[in-house]
Design a protein around this motif. Structure first.
Motif, PDB file in Angstrom:
ATOM      1  N   GLU A 226       1.608   5.292   0.562  1.00  0.00           N
ATOM      2  CA  GLU A 226       1.162   6.284   1.523  1.00  0.00           C
ATOM      3  C   GLU A 226       0.991   7.605   0.800  1.00  0.00           C
TER       4      GLU A 226
ATOM      5  N   LYS B 102       0.154   2.847   7.922  1.00  0.00           N
ATOM      6  CA  LYS B 102      -0.178   4.261   8.135  1.00  0.00           C
ATOM      7  C   LYS B 102       0.655   4.845   9.277  1.00  0.00           C
TER       8      LYS B 102
ATOM      9  N   MET C 109       0.853  -1.201   0.000  1.00  0.00           N
ATOM     10  CA  MET C 109       0.000   0.000   0.000  1.00  0.00           C
ATOM     11  C   MET C 109       0.887   1.249   0.000  1.00  0.00           C
TER      12      MET C 109
ATOM     13  N   LEU D 163     -10.704  10.845   1.526  1.00  0.00           N
ATOM     14  CA  LEU D 163     -11.202   9.468   1.481  1.00  0.00           C
ATOM     15  C   LEU D 163     -12.510   9.310   2.253  1.00  0.00           C
TER      16      LEU D 163
ATOM     17  N   ILE E 120      -5.593  13.198   3.316  1.00  0.00           N
ATOM     18  CA  ILE E 120      -6.189  11.860   3.399  1.00  0.00           C
ATOM     19  C   ILE E 120      -7.685  11.948   3.699  1.00  0.00           C
TER      20      ILE E 120
ATOM     21  N   PHE F 114      -7.642   7.488   7.263  1.00  0.00           N
ATOM     22  CA  PHE F 114      -6.917   6.214   7.381  1.00  0.00           C
ATOM     23  C   PHE F 114      -7.877   5.069   7.702  1.00  0.00           C
TER      24      PHE F 114
ATOM     25  N   THR G 235      -9.367  -2.113   2.705  1.00  0.00           N
ATOM     26  CA  THR G 235      -8.486  -3.289   2.710  1.00  0.00           C
ATOM     27  C   THR G 235      -9.197  -4.478   3.332  1.00  0.00           C
TER      28      THR G 235
ATOM     29  N   ILE H 288      -9.117   3.698   4.499  1.00  0.00           N
ATOM     30  CA  ILE H 288      -8.148   2.775   3.886  1.00  0.00           C
ATOM     31  C   ILE H 288      -8.248   1.398   4.535  1.00  0.00           C
TER      32      ILE H 288
END
Lengths: 339, 240
Positions: free
Chosen positions: A3, A302, A1, B87, B84, A226, A233, A229
Motif C-alpha cells: 500500500e 486498499k 500488494m 496512477l 495514489i 485505486f 491486477t 491498481i
C-alpha cells in the motif's frame, strides 16, 4: 500488494506540515512535465514494444477497458457523494439514528442504500460520522453496507448479470446481513481503545460550492488511483492466470467461493465495477461469484489501508479479517437459499 | 500531489476520455452504449479540473492566495491531494501513446470456447437474403444447439478476424462483450477450405453450413464450407 500511502489524505496535516509539503512538492509539476516530454519523445519505441508482444497488447487493452468502463460510474458516485457532503449537514445523520446502538446498526446499514459511492467514499464518511458522535457500531455497519448496496452498485450488478436477476437480491441481502452482523459484533465485543478516533476539521465557514468541488476532486483522484491498481491486477490475472487453473478451482464448491473471496481481497476493484469482473468469471458458480461481490466492497487491500489510516491499525487488523469471515459465511448461506 | 498538478491530472483524464468517446475508438474497449456516458464523464472531469485550476490560482498564477487559503482550513482536501492519484496517468499515457487495439486472436486463444444453450430453446428461422449476414455467435448457437437445422441450405456471410489453428487452417472469430474487454468471450467457426491468412486479419467469409463440428456440447467449434473470403478493415464495432 503493498500500500503506497496509508494516511492518504485522511490524516490531519499540521499547519506547519502543509507548508513543508508545499515546498517539497514544488518539483511535482516539473516532474510531470519532464515525464510527459520523455513519453512523447519515446512514443514510437513504447508503441513498438507493445506491437511486438500480443500478450502485452492484450494486457494493455484489458487494463484500459476496465478503467474506461469504470470511470462513468466512478464520476457519478463521486459527484453525488460530494453533493451530499456539501449540502446535507453531518448532524442530520446523527439526528435520524436511534440512540440504542443495537437498533442503530440495522438502520445505519439500511441507510447505506442512499449513499451512492464506492468504498473509497464511505470510509471518510464513516470517519466523520464517528467524529460527530454516531455510535461506532452504527458507523461501521454503514461503512460496510454503503458501497455494497447503493443503487449504482445494484444497477451495475443487474446490468452485468442480465440473465440472473436474483444476483442483485442475493448481493443486497447477503451484504446487509454481513454489515449488520459486524455492527452487532462490535456492540458486543468491540473496545473503544482499538479505535483511534478521527478528528476532522469542520467544513463550516467554507462556501458550499468549494466543499463540493474539493470533495469531488479528492474522491475522484483518490478512488481513481485505486481503480488503476484494480485494473492492473485484473488485467494481469486475465492474461497470466491459466484458464485450466481457474477451471480446476471452479469445480470445488466451498473452495471456489473461498478462492473468489480471496481474489476480491487481492484485486480491490471499486464496488461500482466489480460486478462486471464477476460476470466474466463464467466458469465459477453463482454462489462463488456472490462471495466475490459481498467480500469485495467490504474487505480488500486498499480498504484495509484506508481503514488503518482513518481508524488506526489496531482497528483494521481486527476488523478486516472478521469481516472477511462474516462475508463469506453470509454469501454461502444466501447463495444456498437464493441462487 | 499538489493542487495545480491535481487540476492537470483531472484535465488529462477527462481529455483522454473525451478523445476516445468522440473519435469512436472507445468501442475497442467497452460496449457501444457507453458512448454518451463517457462523453459526459470526460466533460465533467475537464470542467472540474478547469474549475480547480482557476479557483486555486493556477491560471491566475497567484501563489499567495493558494497558501493563505490553506492556512485558513488546512485539511485533507487541501494542498497535498492523494499521492495514489499519480496512477491515473497510467491509463492516460496508455491510451495516448499505445492506443491499445481491440482484442484479437491472442485473447481468443486465452479463453476456452463456450457456446451457451439458448434459454428459451426456440430458434427462429434466418431472415431473408442471399447470402444472409449472421453474427458468429448466432451461427455457433444455431449450429451447436439447433444442430444446424435453421442453417441448412442457406448461404451465410460471417464477419470476424482470423485465429489460426495449429493445423494451418483458421477460425473466423468474434469476441462477445457483456460490458468491457475484461469479460470478452470468444465465438469461433472453422473456415473449411479457405486459403491461409495471417492472424487478426478481418474478413467477410461467405459459405454454407456443413456438419461435423459437434452438436449439443458447449465447447463445439462448428464448421463453415467456404465459398469466398474478402479481406476488410476492422469494423467500427469490433465486438458482438
Amino acid at each position: 500488494m503493498t500500500e503506497p500511502e496509508v494516511n492518504d489524505g485522511l490524516a490531519e496535516p499540521q499547519p506547519g506540515e502543509s507548508r513543508t509539503r508545499d515546498r517539497r512538492g514544488i518539483g511535482a509539476l516539473e516532474v510531470l512535465t519532464a515525464a510527459l516530454i520523455a513519453l512523447l519523445v519515446g512514443q514510437r519505441w513504447i508503441a513498438g514494444l507493445f506491437d511486438n508482444s500480443p500478450a502485452l497488447q492484450t494486457f494493455a487493452t484489458i487494463f484500459v477497458s476496465i478503467c474506461v468502463q469504470a470511470f462513468p460510474f466512478l464520476v457519478l458516485g463521486v459527484v453525488l457523494s460530494a453533493f451530499l457532503s456539501a449540502y446535507v449537514p453531518p448532524s442530520f445523520f446523527a439526528r435520524v439514528l436511534p440512540k440504542q446502538p443495537a437498533l442503530a446498526v440495522p438502520v445505519a446499514a439500511s441507510a447505506g442504500v442512499i449513499l451512492p459511492g464506492c468504498e473509497c467514499a464511505s470510509v471518510p464518511v464513516a470517519g466523520s460520522l464517528v467524529a460527530r458522535g454516531v455510535a461506532p457500531a452504527a458507523a461501521f455497519a454503514f461503512l460496510l453496507s454503503a458501497p455494497a448496496i447503493n443503487p449504482i452498485v445494484l444497477v451495475s450488478t443487474a446490468v452485468a448479470f442480465p440473465g440472473d436477476p436474483q444476483m442483485v437480491w442475493g448481493r443486497l441481502v447477503a451484504s446487509l446481513i454481513a454489515a449488520c452482523v459486524m455492527g452487532w459484533l462490535w456492540v458486543r465485543f468491540g473496545k473503544s481503545e482499538w479505535v483511534k478516533l478521527p478528528t476532522r476539521p469542520s467544513s463550516e465557514g467554507q462556501a458550499r460550492a468549494d466543499v463540493f468541488r474539493a470533495a469531488a476532486q479528492h474522491d475522484f483522484l483518490h478512488a481513481g488511483g485505486f481503480l488503476v491498481i484494480g485494473g492492473l491486477t485484473a488485467a494481469t490475472l486475465n492474461v497470466v492466470v491459466p484458464q485450466a487453473w481457474l477451471d480446476s478451482v471452479a469445480a470445488l464448491p466451498i473452495i471456489s467461493a473461498l478462492a473468489l473471496a480471496a481474489l476480491a481481497v487481492m484485486m480491490a476493484i471499486c464496488s461500482e465495477a466489480d460486478a462486471f469482473v464477476a460476470a466474466s468469471l463464467t466458469q465459477f458458480s453463482l454462489t462463488s461469484r456472490l462471495a466475490f461481490l459481498v467480500v469485495g466492497p467490504m474487505v480488500d487491500v486498499k480498504l484495509f489501508a484506508l481503514q488503518a489510516g482513518t481508524f488506526g491499525r489496531s482497528f483494521a487488523l481486527r476488523f478486516s479479517p472478521a469481516t472477511f469471515v462474516v462475508c463469506v459465511v453470509s454469501a454461502l448461506l444466501v447463495g444456498a437459499w437464493l441462487l | 500531489m499538489r493542487r495545480d498538478v491535481q487540476a492537470i491530472v483531472l484535465v488529462l483524464v477527462g481529455g483522454v476520455i473525451l478523445r476516445i468517446a468522440l473519435s469512436g475508438t472507445y468501442t475497442n474497449y467497452v460496449r457501444p452504449g457507453l458512448g454518451w456516458p463517457l462523453t459526459v464523464t470526460g466533460g465533467l472531469l475537464v470542467g472540474l479540473g478547469l474549475w480547480s485550476a482557476f479557483r486555486d490560482g493556477l491560471i491566475r498564477g497567484d501563489e499567495r492566495t493558494l497558501a493563505e487559503d490553506d492556512d485558513g482550513h488546512g485539511h485533507s482536501h487541501g494542498t497535498h491531494g492523494p499521492r495514489i492519484a499519480w496512477l491515473l496517468l497510467l491509463p492516460v499515457f496508455t491510451i495516448f501513446l499505445v492506443a491499445p487495439p481491440a482484442l484479437g486472436s491472442y485473447a481468443a486463444d486465452l479463453d476456452s470456447v463456450s457456446v451457451t444453450e439458448p434459454e428459451d430453446g426456440a430458434i427462429p428461422a434466418l431472415p431473408d437474403g442471399d447470402p444472409v449476414d449472421v453474427l458468429v455467435s448466432d451461427y455457433a448457437i444455431r449450429a451447436v444447439w439447433d444442430e444446424g437445422k435453421t442453417l441448412e441450405g442457406r448461404r451465410v456471410r460471417l464477419t470476424g478476424f482470423v485465429t489460426p489453428r495449429p493445423d494451418g487452417t483458421w477460425d473466423v472469430t468474434k469476441l462477445q462483450l457483456q460490458c468491457c474487454a475484461a469479460d470478452a468471450r470468444p465465438y469461433r467457426v472453422q473456415a473449411v477450405g479457405a486459403e491461409p491468412l495471417p492472424a487478426d486479419t478481418w474478413v467477410e467469409v461467405t459459405g454454407t453450413w456443413t456438419p461435423g463440428g459437434g452438436v449439443r456440447v458447449d465447447d463445439a467449434v462448428p464448421l463453415l464450407d467456404v465459398d469466398s473470403v474478402v479481406v476488410i478493415d476492422q469494423p467500427a464495432e469490433p465486438y458482438e
